[in-house]
Motif scaffolding. Structure first.
Motif, PDB file in Angstrom:
ATOM      1  N   ILE A 433       0.803  -1.056   0.017  1.00 44.92           N
ATOM      2  CA  ILE A 433       0.135   0.070  -0.023  1.00 44.92           C
ATOM      3  C   ILE A 433       0.905   1.146   0.068  1.00 44.92           C
ATOM      4  O   ILE A 433       1.702   1.477   0.819  1.00 44.92           O
ATOM      5  CB  ILE A 433      -0.873  -0.021   1.074  1.00 44.92           C
ATOM      6  CG1 ILE A 433      -2.078  -1.175   1.275  1.00 44.92           C
ATOM      7  CG2 ILE A 433      -1.788   1.185   1.319  1.00 44.92           C
ATOM      8  CD1 ILE A 433      -2.615  -1.532   2.402  1.00 44.92           C
ATOM      9  N   ALA A 434       0.690   2.124  -0.958  1.00 44.69           N
ATOM     10  CA  ALA A 434       1.444   3.290  -1.171  1.00 44.69           C
ATOM     11  C   ALA A 434       2.984   2.866  -1.156  1.00 44.69           C
ATOM     12  O   ALA A 434       3.844   3.477  -0.368  1.00 44.69           O
ATOM     13  CB  ALA A 434       1.209   4.301   0.055  1.00 44.69           C
ATOM     14  N   GLY A 435       3.182   2.118  -1.973  1.00 41.40           N
ATOM     15  CA  GLY A 435       4.643   1.562  -2.308  1.00 41.40           C
ATOM     16  C   GLY A 435       5.541   2.478  -2.977  1.00 41.40           C
ATOM     17  O   GLY A 435       5.081   3.401  -3.638  1.00 41.40           O
ATOM     18  N   PRO A 436       6.772   2.125  -3.262  1.00 37.99           N
ATOM     19  CA  PRO A 436       7.706   2.932  -3.983  1.00 37.99           C
ATOM     20  C   PRO A 436       7.619   3.242  -5.557  1.00 37.99           C
ATOM     21  O   PRO A 436       8.069   4.129  -6.132  1.00 37.99           O
ATOM     22  CB  PRO A 436       9.137   2.342  -3.753  1.00 37.99           C
ATOM     23  CG  PRO A 436       8.719   0.858  -3.661  1.00 37.99           C
ATOM     24  CD  PRO A 436       7.578   0.907  -3.006  1.00 37.99           C
ATOM     25  N   PHE A 445      -1.456  11.311  -0.448  1.00 37.59           N
ATOM     26  CA  PHE A 445      -1.235   9.899   0.425  1.00 37.59           C
ATOM     27  C   PHE A 445      -2.675   9.313   0.694  1.00 37.59           C
ATOM     28  O   PHE A 445      -2.658   8.050   0.465  1.00 37.59           O
ATOM     29  CB  PHE A 445      -0.406  10.043   1.460  1.00 37.59           C
ATOM     30  CG  PHE A 445       1.019   9.829   1.368  1.00 37.59           C
ATOM     31  CD1 PHE A 445       1.595   9.112   0.275  1.00 37.59           C
ATOM     32  CD2 PHE A 445       1.827  10.662   1.750  1.00 37.59           C
ATOM     33  CE1 PHE A 445       2.873   8.955   0.192  1.00 37.59           C
ATOM     34  CE2 PHE A 445       3.274  10.568   1.594  1.00 37.59           C
ATOM     35  CZ  PHE A 445       3.847   9.869   0.627  1.00 37.59           C
ATOM     36  N   ILE A 446      -3.529  10.147   1.273  1.00 39.14           N
ATOM     37  CA  ILE A 446      -4.796   9.617   1.606  1.00 39.14           C
ATOM     38  C   ILE A 446      -5.518   8.662   0.585  1.00 39.14           C
ATOM     39  O   ILE A 446      -6.089   7.804   0.582  1.00 39.14           O
ATOM     40  CB  ILE A 446      -5.635  10.478   2.812  1.00 39.14           C
ATOM     41  CG1 ILE A 446      -4.851  10.654   3.855  1.00 39.14           C
ATOM     42  CG2 ILE A 446      -6.850   9.766   2.856  1.00 39.14           C
ATOM     43  CD1 ILE A 446      -5.597  11.336   4.948  1.00 39.14           C
ATOM     44  N   LEU A 447      -5.786   9.840  -0.769  1.00 36.36           N
ATOM     45  CA  LEU A 447      -6.561   9.455  -1.638  1.00 36.36           C
ATOM     46  C   LEU A 447      -5.713   8.140  -2.344  1.00 36.36           C
ATOM     47  O   LEU A 447      -6.513   7.249  -3.018  1.00 36.36           O
ATOM     48  CB  LEU A 447      -6.900  10.406  -2.657  1.00 36.36           C
ATOM     49  CG  LEU A 447      -8.026  11.323  -2.405  1.00 36.36           C
ATOM     50  CD1 LEU A 447      -8.236  12.267  -3.694  1.00 36.36           C
ATOM     51  CD2 LEU A 447      -8.840  10.730  -1.698  1.00 36.36           C
ATOM     52  N   LEU A 448      -4.299   8.363  -2.046  1.00 34.74           N
ATOM     53  CA  LEU A 448      -3.655   7.028  -3.008  1.00 34.74           C
ATOM     54  C   LEU A 448      -3.704   5.818  -2.246  1.00 34.74           C
ATOM     55  O   LEU A 448      -4.042   4.690  -2.767  1.00 34.74           O
ATOM     56  CB  LEU A 448      -2.252   7.340  -3.061  1.00 34.74           C
ATOM     57  CG  LEU A 448      -1.324   6.448  -3.439  1.00 34.74           C
ATOM     58  CD1 LEU A 448      -1.375   5.831  -4.947  1.00 34.74           C
ATOM     59  CD2 LEU A 448       0.215   6.808  -3.377  1.00 34.74           C
ATOM     60  N   ASN A 449      -3.783   5.800  -0.949  1.00 31.93           N
ATOM     61  CA  ASN A 449      -4.013   4.730  -0.054  1.00 31.93           C
ATOM     62  C   ASN A 449      -5.461   4.177  -0.309  1.00 31.93           C
ATOM     63  O   ASN A 449      -5.638   3.024  -0.109  1.00 31.93           O
ATOM     64  CB  ASN A 449      -4.008   5.225   1.561  1.00 31.93           C
ATOM     65  CG  ASN A 449      -2.648   5.287   2.014  1.00 31.93           C
ATOM     66  OD1 ASN A 449      -1.678   4.486   1.910  1.00 31.93           O
ATOM     67  ND2 ASN A 449      -2.295   6.300   2.835  1.00 31.93           N
TER      68      ASN A 449
END
Length: 541
Positions: A433-436, A445-449
């Motif tokens: 989750i939210a990797g490189p 980050f929150i929407l990406l998560n």
């Protein structure tokens, strides 16, 4: 770990459908989604509460540089309507309170083991499950392992000789103590002028007897212009959240701030100057969307960089201090963009001294302070704002072994690699989750998560509905994705700067730029297309 060792350590043994590692914003949502699917799921978290980075980052001045209305969950209208942000850019206490509010609203804490850190994660090829051991002696077995460890969760340790013999107070910004820290009347040193140091300096400067700021690489930082949110504005946002979220999800960065499609040289010099001055006065965040080619056109980038350099010279009274604070030699915004509140103004105070570590580098920390090549500065407190082993550091800090005992350290010896930043070849049912290798540090980050967790949970539902035991990335799909990430990054100015984006801040770390720069909206489309094609690029058992 042998059963006798486990019993001696008093740890828990438990078989699960899914284990979530980390209870920041990604882990909290992963736990919520997995529970909603009917999975027997547990989360473990090294801290004593939820919040991830915002649990640990309590340093003075800690504040998010993404607007509050963007930096919040979108999956629950109940949460959106009940929670009200007080400022345009929320401070750490408010973000931490928000995380706790969400956890309480969703009753998440009953399924989180706090104060528990994963030490080893090993795949059993025959049983198709993961065995996770912890520092408390637990042994969990899980079909699915969801890594919500976060891209900025392993602070670099102070590796300056003599740090262990310093007789005063020594703090890491990324692991700030939970008790009050007093600066009044003290001689304080801040080491590091990245985003954390830039937030710390103005707060400490107002209280300390004297503050020495040890700077190696000057950062470009822009005025945040933070302000309280007007209740009428908040009400308007809440009424229009569905539309705003739809726009944000398909934007470049995952936010609602305007992003222009105009190249810099498409407007006259006078118009450019007017636009930049307006952005400077309104909020530095506006600079990021001012022109479309700032990170692809070096000449355009230099125009904006020169404008900001001129502002530093205007704000800082002493010309020599202004010169040393002025960044050169790398493109603006190729390092993490910083937003500040009175950072440059702090150097006009009589109790603040800039220590230029390029001209006079730190040699060691002594019992009484910091010794440079030319002098010793005696201080009562040292604050190390020296950054993180970012993007890959958190996962590599755990002994992870996939199929055939292959270690993640081996797989990532030349830098983090995966398919879509979500799944890896050789590590079945291990989801990131939210990797490189996704938009990561360049997106909200929150929407990406949320997007990552939804995709992962949909994939797990697909597996369970079709009697599939395990999934991993196909080698050629992983190779294609990494070529795309590398090629896109290579067309930009990002790899030209020595940053934590490229791993240059950690000695011995591979120098790569592993972040997908195509934007959150395009990334979502790619992930959705792969799922719609029967999870193209994945291999199921």
């Amino acid at each position: 770990m042998a059963d006798t060792d486990q019993a001696r350590m008093g740890g828990e043994r438990r078989r699960l459908d899914a284990l979530v590692i980390g209870a920041g914003f990604g882990g909290m949502y992963a736990l919520h989604r997995a529970r909603g699917m009917g999975l027997d799921v547990l989360a473990i978290e090294a801290g004593d509460d939820v919040g991830g980075t915002w649990y640990w980052n309590r340093y003075p001045g800690a504040r998010c540089d993404v607007m509050s209305i963007d930096y919040s969950y979108s999956f629950s209208d109940e949460i959106q309507q009940e929670w009200t942000w007080s400022e345009q850019f929320a401070a750490q206490p408010e973000i931490f309170a928000y995380a706790r509010f969400v956890a309480d609203t969703l009753d998440l804490k009953r399924d989180i083991h706090f104060g528990t850190r994963a030490t080893a994660i090993e795949y059993d090829d025959d049983a198709c499950l993961w065995r996770i051991t912890t520092d408390r002696g637990d042994l969990f077995e899980a079909t699915y392992c969801l890594m919500a460890t976060g891209p900025l969760s392993v602070p670099k340790q102070v590796d300056i000789p003599g740090a262990d013999r310093f007789g005063g107070e020594l703090y890491l910004s990324g692991k700030w103590p939970h008790h009050p820290v007093a600066f009044a009347g003290k001689r304080v040193a801040v080491i590091g002028t990245g985003s954390s140091g830039i937030q710390i300096v103005p707060v400490v400067a107002e209280q300390a007897a004297h503050l020495h700021v040890f700077q190696r690489t000057p950062s470009f930082t822009l005025p945040m212009r933070n302000r309280p949110l007007d209740p009428d504005f908040v009400g308007h946002i809440k009424r229009h959240y569905p539309g705003l979220r739809a726009v944000a999800r398909h934007s470049l960065t995952g936010g609602v701030r305007p992003i222009s499609s105009r190249p810099l040289f498409s407007v006259s010099p006078e118009e450019r100057e007017r636009l930049m001055e307006e952005a400077w006065q309104h909020s530095g965040l506006a600079f990021l969307g001012l022109f479309s080619d700032l990170l692809t056109n070096a000449e355009a980038n230099e125009v904006v960089a020169d404008f900001v350099r001129g502002k530093i010279a205007e704000v800082v009274d002493d010309p020599d201090t202004a010169r040393r604070l002025t960044p050169r030699g790398y493109p603006i915004f190729a390092r993490r963009p910083c937003l500040d509140t009175q950072y440059y103004e702090s150097f006009n105070r009589e109790n603040v001294t800039l220590m230029d570590c390029l001209e006079d580098p730190i040699v060691e920390i002594t019992e009484h302070g910091i010794r440079t090549r030319e002098r010793e500065v005696q201080v009562d407190m040292i604050i190390a704002a020296i950054g993180y082993d970012a993007l890959t550091g958190a996962m590599l800090s755990i002994d992870i072994k996939g199929k055939g005992g292959r270690s993640l350290k081996q797989k990532w010896a030349d830098g983090g690699r995966s398919y879509l930043g979500l799944v890896m070849e050789g590590f079945p049912n291990l989801f990131i989750i939210a990797g490189p290798n996704g938009p990561s540090a360049l997106a909200n980050f929150i929407l990406l998560n949320e997007q990552n967790v939804d995709w992962i949970c949909d994939c797990i539902e697909h597996m369970r509905a079709n009697g599939l035991r395990a999934v991993q990335a196909l080698p050629d799909a992983e190779d294609r994705w990494m070529r795309k990430v590398t090629e896109l990054g290579g067309r930009s100015l990002y790899p030209t700067a020595n940053t934590w984006y490229t791993g240059a801040n950690v000695p011995g770390k591979p120098r790569v730029f592993p972040v997908y720069i195509g934007g959150l909206g395009r990334y979502r489309e790619i992930c959705s297309d792969a799922a719609a094609q029967g999870y193209e690029g994945l291999e199921f058992e």
